[in-house]
Structures are given as structure tokens and as C-alpha cells.
Write a protein that holds these residues in place. Structure first.
Motif, PDB file in Angstrom:
ATOM      1  N   GLY A  13    -105.882   0.553   8.330  1.00 59.09           N
ATOM      2  CA  GLY A  13    -106.593   1.596   7.591  1.00 59.09           C
ATOM      3  C   GLY A  13    -106.599   2.913   8.337  1.00 59.09           C
ATOM      4  N   LEU A  14    -107.729   3.594   8.281  1.00 57.45           N
ATOM      5  CA  LEU A  14    -107.814   4.923   8.889  1.00 57.45           C
ATOM      6  C   LEU A  14    -107.678   4.896  10.400  1.00 57.45           C
ATOM      7  CD1 LEU A  14    -110.478   7.072   7.043  1.00 57.45           C
ATOM      8  CD2 LEU A  14    -108.063   6.778   6.560  1.00 57.45           C
ATOM      9  N   ARG A  15    -107.801   3.681  11.009  1.00 57.76           N
ATOM     10  CA  ARG A  15    -107.684   3.581  12.474  1.00 57.76           C
ATOM     11  C   ARG A  15    -106.231   3.647  12.938  1.00 57.76           C
ATOM     12  NH1 ARG A  15    -112.399   1.195  11.471  1.00 57.76           N
ATOM     13  NH2 ARG A  15    -114.004   1.417  13.079  1.00 57.76           N
ATOM     14  N   LYS A  16    -105.304   3.557  11.977  1.00 58.41           N
ATOM     15  CA  LYS A  16    -103.882   3.554  12.356  1.00 58.41           C
ATOM     16  C   LYS A  16    -103.427   4.937  12.787  1.00 58.41           C
ATOM     17  CE  LYS A  16    -100.603   1.183  10.406  1.00 58.41           C
ATOM     18  NZ  LYS A  16     -99.637   0.692   9.419  1.00 58.41           N
ATOM     19  N   SER A  46    -113.144   2.041   4.247  1.00 56.45           N
ATOM     20  CA  SER A  46    -112.960   0.777   4.984  1.00 56.45           C
ATOM     21  C   SER A  46    -111.895  -0.111   4.335  1.00 56.45           C
ATOM     22  CB  SER A  46    -114.291   0.012   5.027  1.00 56.45           C
ATOM     23  OG  SER A  46    -114.602  -0.462   3.711  1.00 56.45           O
ATOM     24  N   ARG A  47    -111.366   0.315   3.176  1.00 55.45           N
ATOM     25  CA  ARG A  47    -110.390  -0.498   2.419  1.00 55.45           C
ATOM     26  C   ARG A  47    -108.979  -0.335   3.001  1.00 55.45           C
ATOM     27  NH1 ARG A  47    -112.859  -2.337  -2.392  1.00 55.45           N
ATOM     28  NH2 ARG A  47    -115.073  -1.878  -2.139  1.00 55.45           N
ATOM     29  N   PRO A  48    -108.085  -1.296   2.656  1.00 58.19           N
ATOM     30  CA  PRO A  48    -106.678  -1.079   3.016  1.00 58.19           C
ATOM     31  C   PRO A  48    -106.178   0.223   2.384  1.00 58.19           C
ATOM     32  CG  PRO A  48    -107.017  -3.313   2.159  1.00 58.19           C
ATOM     33  CD  PRO A  48    -108.291  -2.562   1.919  1.00 58.19           C
ATOM     34  N   VAL A  49    -105.529   1.035   3.174  1.00 58.50           N
ATOM     35  CA  VAL A  49    -105.054   2.329   2.680  1.00 58.50           C
ATOM     36  C   VAL A  49    -103.612   2.174   2.172  1.00 58.50           C
ATOM     37  CG1 VAL A  49    -104.541   4.724   3.293  1.00 58.50           C
ATOM     38  CG2 VAL A  49    -106.536   3.572   4.294  1.00 58.50           C
ATOM     39  N   PRO A 120    -102.030   7.492   8.362  1.00 62.55           N
ATOM     40  CA  PRO A 120    -102.501   6.106   8.356  1.00 62.55           C
ATOM     41  C   PRO A 120    -102.324   5.465   6.979  1.00 62.55           C
ATOM     42  CG  PRO A 120    -104.355   7.611   8.243  1.00 62.55           C
ATOM     43  CD  PRO A 120    -103.132   8.461   8.387  1.00 62.55           C
ATOM     44  N   MET A 121    -101.533   4.412   6.925  1.00 62.12           N
ATOM     45  CA  MET A 121    -101.396   3.652   5.672  1.00 62.12           C
ATOM     46  C   MET A 121    -100.996   2.226   6.030  1.00 62.12           C
ATOM     47  SD  MET A 121     -98.009   5.541   4.100  1.00 62.12           S
ATOM     48  CE  MET A 121     -98.514   7.193   4.587  1.00 62.12           C
TER      49      MET A 121
END
Ligand code: FES
Length: 581
Positions: A13-16, A46-49, A120-121
Motif C-alpha cells: 500500500g502507501l508504505r511502498k 489502508s486498502r491495497p492500492v 506506491p501500488m
């Protein structure tokens, strides 16, 4: 002693791929602060991006339905619990790309790869369609290594001109040929110009765009049944929604391109390329895509497949029908059912199921006349043949299914044009010394000669012969031709003239032999004479002064390596396909 420390799971997610500020906590904090400016909640973030590559552009009517597709993909992503985020990349349209769209394909692939990597994806939906866009996106996604799924914009509808059904671009060429031959007047050519492209979407025949859509489905990198729905239909929107939901599952299961785009998948795609009577460009693009994953496409193996894979799809330019007819006839599932004995059924697809499992669940066959049964083909062998000889030591291609059977065994006198400008200046000159039995040769329209390997291999019939009713001649070049074109045309002569291939040394008056039966393209002069001409006129590879052109000229490979940049291909070769018989 083994460490008891659990390996860290990769960021999602956004942490990537956090921007580097020297403090990862701050990097995430800042990223979330900015995106919250668009009104997102913590729950959404918090969802999969799922990234959605948006190639909509007012310069690209083939992608004119991109806004509707993005909306449908987003619906699918959200139905499956993901967060859709669309982002722009380069958009390349055939008629709005100077010097050629092929020149820009690698740039688009680099843009796609780097934006997938930079942002991020957890998975990406690639929305493409016009000829070079699908290969560019799949080349980039293969290199980026993030789960990826292809969605095509879909074919345009057909139009009607004075009672005759017409569609781009086979009929564009046919009508222009008739206009050149003075069979129709200026008023009629203006009238038909309004009808050839009846809606947004990609060309309505089995040109490069339709070919690449079918190949993407054969590769398993598109939802099953996703290739053929026309751009403006409800079916196309349903495919888009399904693509969105599938992308979320791919993100969760980390279904990366290397698990789908295997040697077996490429061999399945080669079978489909042959059986649809597909564009000659398809082989260049498949070679480039496979090269990103360390897979070599072997032209000799392709030719072997061609001898045992019939053309089953009756679409222009090899046959009669249009893409909307192919869709109504059952599309790719119906074709793959016929090809089933030749396919690797254990190849994995985006759904997580194998091709065989998808086929088992496909709708039942019904009576139609667009996709022929395996034992009743429209052409008994594959659409493409690979030629070799002293004129093309690295190989050349002919689309035999769209060639004139009477010219496929032919020997004639070469009439040579040194480059595209030379051809433009002389081909319509009544003083040109040419007959219908001659062989037209055009040099310097290859990867560096064009540059960008323009689709100028479909050389016009000299005006004085066209007026006399000549419709086809043997034509040879190091360039490409549009997938919508037809004729006895030898393409992709490798190495190209601009880097000193033998083609560079052919002169008007040389005798040339084409034998599709023997897979031969030769100039009937001795090796010593060729060497003497080469020594008398040494050729230096052309260079570009600056910018992208310089990068292109320094790095572009020949047709047998997919015209990709040398530094973008995988550094090691894992396998070669098709495998040995
Ligand atoms: Fe875009 Fe033909 S011009 S698909």
C-alpha cells in the motif's frame, strides 16, 4: 545457527517505495498528509492500492473511452475492497507520432516502468489499445515486476460508405489505392474519410492493436474473454469492472508478471499470432516483451509453429470480417477452444487459474462463420513465414496469409529506392523504369534508418502500374507495415541497411528471388560481389545529436531483438521459445 528472526514482509500500500527524506516515518507521515488533501480516510488508505495507468489523450481517439473505462475499473477495485488510484503516462497514437509510434514505444515503456516503480501500488491496471501502447505497457510492467493486468480500450465500430461496410484501416488503404489508381474521385475519397472510423476505439480489423489485444489474452495477462469487446459496448465496461476486481486479488496474492509471462505463455501467444492472421508487428513486440524477462523468441521455431498452426480467424486483412464480428462469434475463448490441442494449458492467468481451467469454464460453442473449426481453416498454415538468405542473414518476415499466392514463388529484377525520400520522389514518375514483374526494394526504413522502423514497407504500387490495374508486386524493405495492410511484402530485413546489412548494397538491376515455400529471400549475386560493394561503400551506424534521439540511436536493437533498447532487455537469457520440436 539459523536466525530465529522472522523475515520482514515487503511493504504494501502507501508504505511502498517511500520518497527518501532520510526518515521513513516522516516520509509516510508526509505522504499521507498530502493524499488526505484529496479527502481520503485512514480506512481508504489502508486498502491495497491499485494503480490505473491512464493513457487517455485528445490526440488519441483510439483511447477515447478511457474516462469511462477508468470509472468501471475503479468500481471493480472498490467492490473488491481496494483503493483505485489512476495516474497518467505517455499516450501514443499511430497517426499522431512523428517520426513513428515505434520510435516512441520504448520511451512509453520506460515511462510506464518507472511510474509503476516510483509510485506506491500493489497492482496496476494498464489501459492501452492503440498499436504500440499495449506492448509498451507490458514491457514496462514486466520490468517493474509489480502485479499487472492489461485492459484494452477495444475496437471501434464499423461504418458504412454508399452501402458498403468499411473500417480502419484496411479499407483506408484500399480506398486510397483506388483513388491513386483514379478509380474514384476527390469527392468520394472525402466522403469515405468520414466513415472509416465510426467511433472511438482501436482499428476494427486484425491490425496490430487487435493482434496485441488477442496476444495479451493468450499470454494470460488479461481477463479471459477480455480482448474483443468493442470500445463503446456494455461488454467492454463489464470487462473493465472485472479487471478492477481481478487486480485486487492479484495484489493480495502477489501475482507478479514473471509468474504469468513464462516461456509457455509466449509459445501460446505465438500460436495465436499465427492463427489470427495477426500483424507482423506482433512478432517484434512479443520479442521485445519476452526479452524483458530473459526469454528469447527463436524465429526458426516460430516458422516451425507456423507450418502446423492454421489461420482460423476470418478477419480483414487476411479474411472478410471485423473485430465486432469476432466478438459476437465468441472472441478469444472460442478461438482458444479450437487451438486447445496446440496450447500449454497449464499456463497461469491473471485469475490465478490456468488457461485449461479457464477454457473448461468457457461458454459452449455455437454456430458462427468467423472463427473456423481447426480442421476447416481459412488458410492451412500460419499467417507468418520467416525467410532467410544472403539478403537477410538475420531473418525477414512475410505475412503469407495476406500475400498474393501467384507472387510467393517469384524471381525478378530489383528496382531500388535508397530511402523513403527517394521513393517519394520517384515512385509516381512516369519515367520510372519498372514493370509489374520487378521487385521493389526500399532501404533505410529500419530501426535506426527510419528511425523507428516506419510502416513504410507497404510501398505504393508505382502510379503508372496502378493505373494499368496492377494491385500487388513483391516489395522488400527493412521496415514494417501496418497490420491492416496486405500484399506480397517482405519486411523486417535484418540487419537493416542503415547499419550495413546486405540490403544496403542491392542495386537496381540485381536479380532477387523470393521463395516462401523454401523460406528464402536472396539476391542472385556472389558473396564476393557483395563484399566488394560493402568495401567500396563502408556504412557507419547513424547517431542522434542529443536527447531521446541520441539515446534511441545508441541503444536500439534490430528487429530480431524486438527493437528494444539493449539496456532494457534482461541481462541473462533463461530460455528460448518455441522449444525444440
Ligand atoms: Fe490506433 Fe489503429 S490507429 S489502433
Amino acid at each position: 545457527m539459523a536466525s530465529s528472526k522472522k523475515p520482514e514482509s515487503p511493504a504494501t500500500g502507501l508504505r511502498k517505495g517511500l520518497t527518501n527524506y532520510g526518515d521513513t516515518g516522516f516520509s509516510l507521515f508526509l505522504r499521507k498528509a498530502f493524499i488526505k488533501g484529496a479527502g481520503y480516510t485512514e480506512d481508504a488508505l489502508s486498502r491495497p492500492v491499485i494503480g490505473i495507468a491512464n493513457t487517455g489523450s485528445s490526440y488519441n481517439p483510439c483511447h477515447g473511452n478511457a474516462p469511462q473505462l477508468i470509472e468501471a475499473v475503479k468500481r471493480g477495485v472498490m467492490l473488491a475492497g481496494g483503493l483505485p488510484v489512476d495516474f497518467p503516462t505517455i499516450s501514443v497514437h499511430e497517426s499522431f507520432s512523428q517520426p513513428t509510434s515505434m520510435y516512441l514505444r520504448n520511451l512509453m515503456s520506460m515511462d510506464t516502468e518507472e511510474m509503476i516503480r516510483a509510485q506506491p501500488m500493489d497492482a496496476v491496471v494498464l489501459i492501452g489499445g492503440c498499436d504500440k501502447t499495449v506492448p509498451a505497457q507490458l514491457m514496462g510492467a514486466a520490468s517493474a515486476g509489480v502485479p499487472a493486468i492489461q485492459l484494452v480500450t477495444g475496437a471501434m465500430l464499423t461504418g458504412s460508405h454508399r452501402g458498403e461496410r468499411v473500417g480502419a484501416c484496411t479499407d483506408c488503404r484500399r480506398y486510397w489505392g483506388r483513388y491513386r489508381a483514379e478509380e474514384i474521385d476527390a469527392e468520394e475519397i472525402t466522403d469515405v474519410n468520414n466513415q472509416l472510423v465510426a467511433s472511438v476505439g482501436t482499428c476494427s480489423v486484425m491490425g496490430t492493436a487487435s493482434t496485441m489485444a488477442c496476444l495479451a489474452e493468450a499470454l494470460g495477462i488479461m481477463v479471459f474473454g477480455g480482448a474483443s469487446a468493442p470500445a463503446v459496448t456494455a461488454d467492454r465496461m463489464r470487462v473493465a469492472e472485472q479487471t478492477g476486481t481481478t487486480a485486487v486479488a492479484m495484489a493480495v496474492n502477489r501475482l507478479t508478471p514473471d509468474k504469468i509471462l513464462t516461456g509457455k505463455a509466449f509459445e501460446n501467444a505465438l500460436r495465436v499470432l499465427l492463427s489470427v492472421g495477426g500483424s507482423t508487428n506482433g512478432i517484434v513486440h512479443l520479442t521485445a516483451m519476452a526479452g524483458r524477462l530473459g526469454i528469447d523468441i527463436d524465429l526458426a521455431g516460430l516458422d516451425r509453429l507456423s507450418r502446423e498452426t492454421p489461420v482460423l480467424v476470418d478477419l480483414k486483412p487476411s479474411g472478410q470480417h471485423y473485430m465486432e464480428d469476432f466478438h459476437k462469434a465468441g472472441g478469444m475463448p472460442a478461438l482458444l477452444r479450437e487451438l486447445r490441442p496446440l496450447l500449454h494449458l497449464d499456463a497461469l492467468t491473471v485469475s490465478g487459474r490456468t488457461l485449461g481451467e479457464e477454457l473448461d469454464a468457457a461458454p459452449a460453442a455455437f454456430v458462427q462463420d468467423v472463427i473456423r473449426p481447426f480442421d476447416s481453416p481459412i488458410y492451412p498454415v500460419g499467417g507468418l513465414a520467416v525467410l532467410r538468405g544472403n539478403l537477410a542473414p538475420g531473418g525477414a518476415i512475410i505475412k503469407q496469409s495476406a500475400a498474393n499466392p501467384k507472387l510467393m514463388e517469384h524471381e525478378g529484377r530489383a528496382v531500388v529506392f535508397e530511402d523513403a525520400e527517394d521513393m517519394a520522389n520517384r515512385i509516381d514518375d512516369d519515367a520510372l523504369d519498372v514493370t509489374a514483374d520487378d521487385v521493389l526494394v526500399l532501404k533505410r526504413i529500419g530501426p535506426t534508418g527510419g528511425p523507428g522502423m516506419p510502416e513504410a514497407g507497404y510501398m505504393p504500387i508505382p502510379l503508372k502500374l496502378a493505373r494499368a490495374g496492377v494491385k500487388d508486386m513483391v516489395r522488400i524493405s527493412d521496415g514494417r507495415m501496418s497490420g491492416t495492410a496486405a500484399g506480397t511484402i517482405v519486411l523486417h530485413v535484418t540487419p537493416e541497411a542503415a547499419v550495413g546489412g546486405p540490403l544496403a548494397y542491392i542495386q537496381t538491376g540485381d536479380r532477387i528471388r523470393l521463395s516462401v515455400k523454401n523460406r528464402e529471400i536472396s539476391v542472385l549475386i556472389s558473396d564476393e560481389e557483395l563484399a566488394r560493394r560493402a568495401a567500396a561503400h563502408p556504412i557507419e551506424r547513424p547517431t542522434g545529436e542529443r536527447g531521446y534521439r541520441k539515446l534511441y540511436m545508441q541503444s536500439v536493437t534490430q528487429a530480431d531483438q524486438g527493437v528494444d533498447f539493449d539496456f532494457l532487455r534482461a541481462t541473462d537469457t533463461k530460455e528460448s521459445v518455441p522449444g525444440k520440436a
